[in-house]
Design a protein around this motif. Structure first.
Motif, PDB file in Angstrom:
ATOM      1  N   SER A 295      -0.054   0.316  11.016  1.00 29.37           N
ATOM      2  CA  SER A 295       0.020   1.262   9.900  1.00 29.37           C
ATOM      3  C   SER A 295      -0.983   2.396  10.072  1.00 29.37           C
ATOM      4  O   SER A 295      -2.093   2.179  10.578  1.00 29.37           O
ATOM      5  CB  SER A 295      -0.249   0.541   8.579  1.00 29.37           C
ATOM      6  OG  SER A 295      -1.547  -0.023   8.592  1.00 29.37           O
TER       7      SER A 295
ATOM      8  N   LYS B  66      -3.948   0.403  -2.574  1.00 32.45           N
ATOM      9  CA  LYS B  66      -3.207  -0.847  -2.746  1.00 32.45           C
ATOM     10  C   LYS B  66      -2.544  -0.822  -4.113  1.00 32.45           C
ATOM     11  O   LYS B  66      -3.215  -0.611  -5.132  1.00 32.45           O
ATOM     12  CB  LYS B  66      -4.143  -2.050  -2.632  1.00 32.45           C
ATOM     13  CG  LYS B  66      -3.421  -3.381  -2.775  1.00 32.45           C
ATOM     14  CD  LYS B  66      -4.408  -4.531  -2.715  1.00 32.45           C
ATOM     15  CE  LYS B  66      -3.699  -5.847  -3.023  1.00 32.45           C
ATOM     16  NZ  LYS B  66      -4.661  -6.975  -3.092  1.00 32.45           N
TER      17      LYS B  66
ATOM     18  N   TYR C 296       0.824  -1.199   0.000  1.00 35.20           N
ATOM     19  CA  TYR C 296       0.000   0.000   0.000  1.00 35.20           C
ATOM     20  C   TYR C 296       0.863   1.255   0.000  1.00 35.20           C
ATOM     21  O   TYR C 296       1.949   1.271   0.593  1.00 35.20           O
ATOM     22  CB  TYR C 296      -0.886   0.071   1.251  1.00 35.20           C
ATOM     23  CG  TYR C 296      -2.014  -0.926   1.285  1.00 35.20           C
ATOM     24  CD1 TYR C 296      -3.286  -0.589   0.838  1.00 35.20           C
ATOM     25  CD2 TYR C 296      -1.811  -2.208   1.803  1.00 35.20           C
ATOM     26  CE1 TYR C 296      -4.326  -1.498   0.892  1.00 35.20           C
ATOM     27  CE2 TYR C 296      -2.845  -3.129   1.857  1.00 35.20           C
ATOM     28  CZ  TYR C 296      -4.102  -2.770   1.396  1.00 35.20           C
ATOM     29  OH  TYR C 296      -5.131  -3.669   1.448  1.00 35.20           O
TER      30      TYR C 296
ATOM     31  N   ILE D 133       0.265   4.894   1.557  1.00 35.28           N
ATOM     32  CA  ILE D 133      -0.629   5.542   2.519  1.00 35.28           C
ATOM     33  C   ILE D 133      -0.336   7.033   2.541  1.00 35.28           C
ATOM     34  O   ILE D 133       0.804   7.448   2.729  1.00 35.28           O
ATOM     35  CB  ILE D 133      -0.440   4.959   3.925  1.00 35.28           C
ATOM     36  CG1 ILE D 133      -0.779   3.454   3.921  1.00 35.28           C
ATOM     37  CG2 ILE D 133      -1.305   5.697   4.942  1.00 35.28           C
ATOM     38  CD1 ILE D 133      -0.434   2.753   5.221  1.00 35.28           C
ATOM     39  N   ASN D 134      -1.366   7.824   2.333  1.00 33.68           N
ATOM     40  CA  ASN D 134      -1.236   9.278   2.364  1.00 33.68           C
ATOM     41  C   ASN D 134      -1.859   9.803   3.662  1.00 33.68           C
ATOM     42  O   ASN D 134      -3.046  10.085   3.723  1.00 33.68           O
ATOM     43  CB  ASN D 134      -1.929   9.897   1.149  1.00 33.68           C
ATOM     44  CG  ASN D 134      -1.907  11.417   1.185  1.00 33.68           C
ATOM     45  OD1 ASN D 134      -1.134  12.019   1.927  1.00 33.68           O
ATOM     46  ND2 ASN D 134      -2.753  12.038   0.386  1.00 33.68           N
ATOM     47  N   ASN D 135      -1.040   9.906   4.683  1.00 33.03           N
ATOM     48  CA  ASN D 135      -1.508  10.405   5.974  1.00 33.03           C
ATOM     49  C   ASN D 135      -1.163  11.890   6.102  1.00 33.03           C
ATOM     50  O   ASN D 135      -0.516  12.319   7.053  1.00 33.03           O
ATOM     51  CB  ASN D 135      -0.875   9.601   7.116  1.00 33.03           C
ATOM     52  CG  ASN D 135      -1.544   9.878   8.447  1.00 33.03           C
ATOM     53  OD1 ASN D 135      -2.730  10.201   8.497  1.00 33.03           O
ATOM     54  ND2 ASN D 135      -0.793   9.768   9.525  1.00 33.03           N
TER      55      ASN D 135
ATOM     56  N   SER E  82      -5.866   8.798   3.121  1.00 36.49           N
ATOM     57  CA  SER E  82      -6.379   7.579   2.500  1.00 36.49           C
ATOM     58  C   SER E  82      -5.216   6.702   2.054  1.00 36.49           C
ATOM     59  O   SER E  82      -4.045   7.075   2.182  1.00 36.49           O
ATOM     60  CB  SER E  82      -7.282   7.909   1.307  1.00 36.49           C
ATOM     61  OG  SER E  82      -6.544   8.521   0.270  1.00 36.49           O
ATOM     62  N   SER E  83      -5.537   5.539   1.517  1.00 39.62           N
ATOM     63  CA  SER E  83      -4.512   4.599   1.070  1.00 39.62           C
ATOM     64  C   SER E  83      -4.917   3.985  -0.247  1.00 39.62           C
ATOM     65  O   SER E  83      -6.102   3.968  -0.611  1.00 39.62           O
ATOM     66  CB  SER E  83      -4.308   3.492   2.113  1.00 39.62           C
ATOM     67  OG  SER E  83      -5.486   2.723   2.250  1.00 39.62           O
TER      68      SER E  83
END
Length: 311
Positions: A177, A126, A90, A92-94, A123-124
């Motif tokens: 995560s 895959k 993944y 991941i955009n935190n 959001s993330s």
């Protein structure tokens, strides 16, 4: 409906996140167990659009969710175990930004694009699967990203990062995560990203331009190109022909005059056999910054000088 939208099947119990929209109204949906299934758009019902923010959204309309406790803001590469052998990969955009990104795989000197897309804030996505039993064959990945800031005032530099977890670092980075809130092997991608204040960037560019002007030597209004005069000046080296020295100095003074925003300059080249004068005139004819040139005051210089007027 767009990537990041939460949906459920119209004639089924499954629900998930839209990951890609293909031609012919075919939508790829990632359901809860991590599998991506193709579904016709008419067979989907939107549950929530909150996970995605359009690039056209207005800054004042955007509310950025709080970062979950225990997780730093940032962009992450995460490997989440699906079973004992297969890991789902993944991005991941935190962060509070939308990100356009690409992933390339490097094997030796070969590069292949593996994924590209838009990942919404908080959001993330895959981006693939990895077989941990073949860890030594995992490629080096190159992550490239452009940031769209939903809050004004800060600009992020584009990000390019090479990603190649080693066996030691892979197991060392095991933790919960962000966003997914699942145990996995998590690596932060954007540790080196710099935020640029537009006002400071403007000031820095202005200061650099001023320094360039200071460094530009403003020529005298009359430049004598006779070789005996040029050799007296520091920085003029021998070892080349006299004509080459004269032409080099002529070009230097011409460009410095333009950079210094002079309106005109006079070059004293003498009469001689006319070779230097002809080469100077040929150069001036082709120069875009030269408005005109002519004989300079015959009463003062005879016919051995040229007056150059700039735009």
């Amino acid at each position: 409906m767009r990537p990041g939208t939460k949906v459920r099947l119209l004639h089924g119990k499954e629900q998930g996140i839209v990951r890609n929209i293909k031609e012919g109204n075919l939508v790829e949906v990632e359901i809860e167990d991590g599998f991506i299934i193709p579904v016709m758009k008419k067979e989907l019902v939107v549950v929530s659009e909150e996970e995605s923010v359009s690039f056209s959204a207005r800054d004042e309309d955007v509310t950025i969710p709080d970062t979950p406790s225990g997780h730093d803001e940032g962009i992450y590469l995460a490997y989440i175990p699906f079973n004992d052998r297969v890991f789902h990969q993944y991005i991941i955009n935190n962060t509070g930004h939308e990100i356009l990104f690409t992933l390339h795989e490097q094997n030796g000197f070969k590069f292949n694009g593996s994924y590209s897309g838009l990942i919404s804030r908080k959001s993330s996505i895959k981006t693939g699967e990895r077989d941990v039993s073949r860890f030594d064959e995992w490629p080096t990945m190159i992550f490239q990203a452009l940031f769209y800031n939903v809050k004004p005032g800060i600009v992020n530099e584009p990000l390019v990062k090479k990603l190649q977890p080693t066996a030691k670092s892979f197991y060392k980075h095991k933790r919960l995560s962000p966003i997914l809130n699942k145990e996995g092997h998590v690596f932060q991608i954007d540790e080196s990203v710099k935020e640029v204040d537009p006002n400071k960037l403007k000031e820095a560019l202005s200061e650099k331009q001023q320094q360039e002007k200071i460094r530009t030597e403003r020529p005298p209004s009359e430049v004598d190109l006779h070789i005996d005069q040029l050799l007296k000046k520091p920085g003029v080296t021998t070892g080349v022909s006299i004509l080459d020295i004269q032409l080099r100095e002529f070009e230097k003074y011409l460009e410095n005059a333009i950079a210094s925003e002079m309106k005109q300059i006079t070059f004293i080249h003498g009469v001689g056999n006319g070779t230097l004068k002809n080469k100077i005139h040929n150069h001036l004819k082709k120069h875009k910054q030269v408005k005109s040139f002519s004989e300079a005051r015959p009463d003062k210089f005879g016919y051995g000088a040229t007056l150059v007027i700039f735009y």
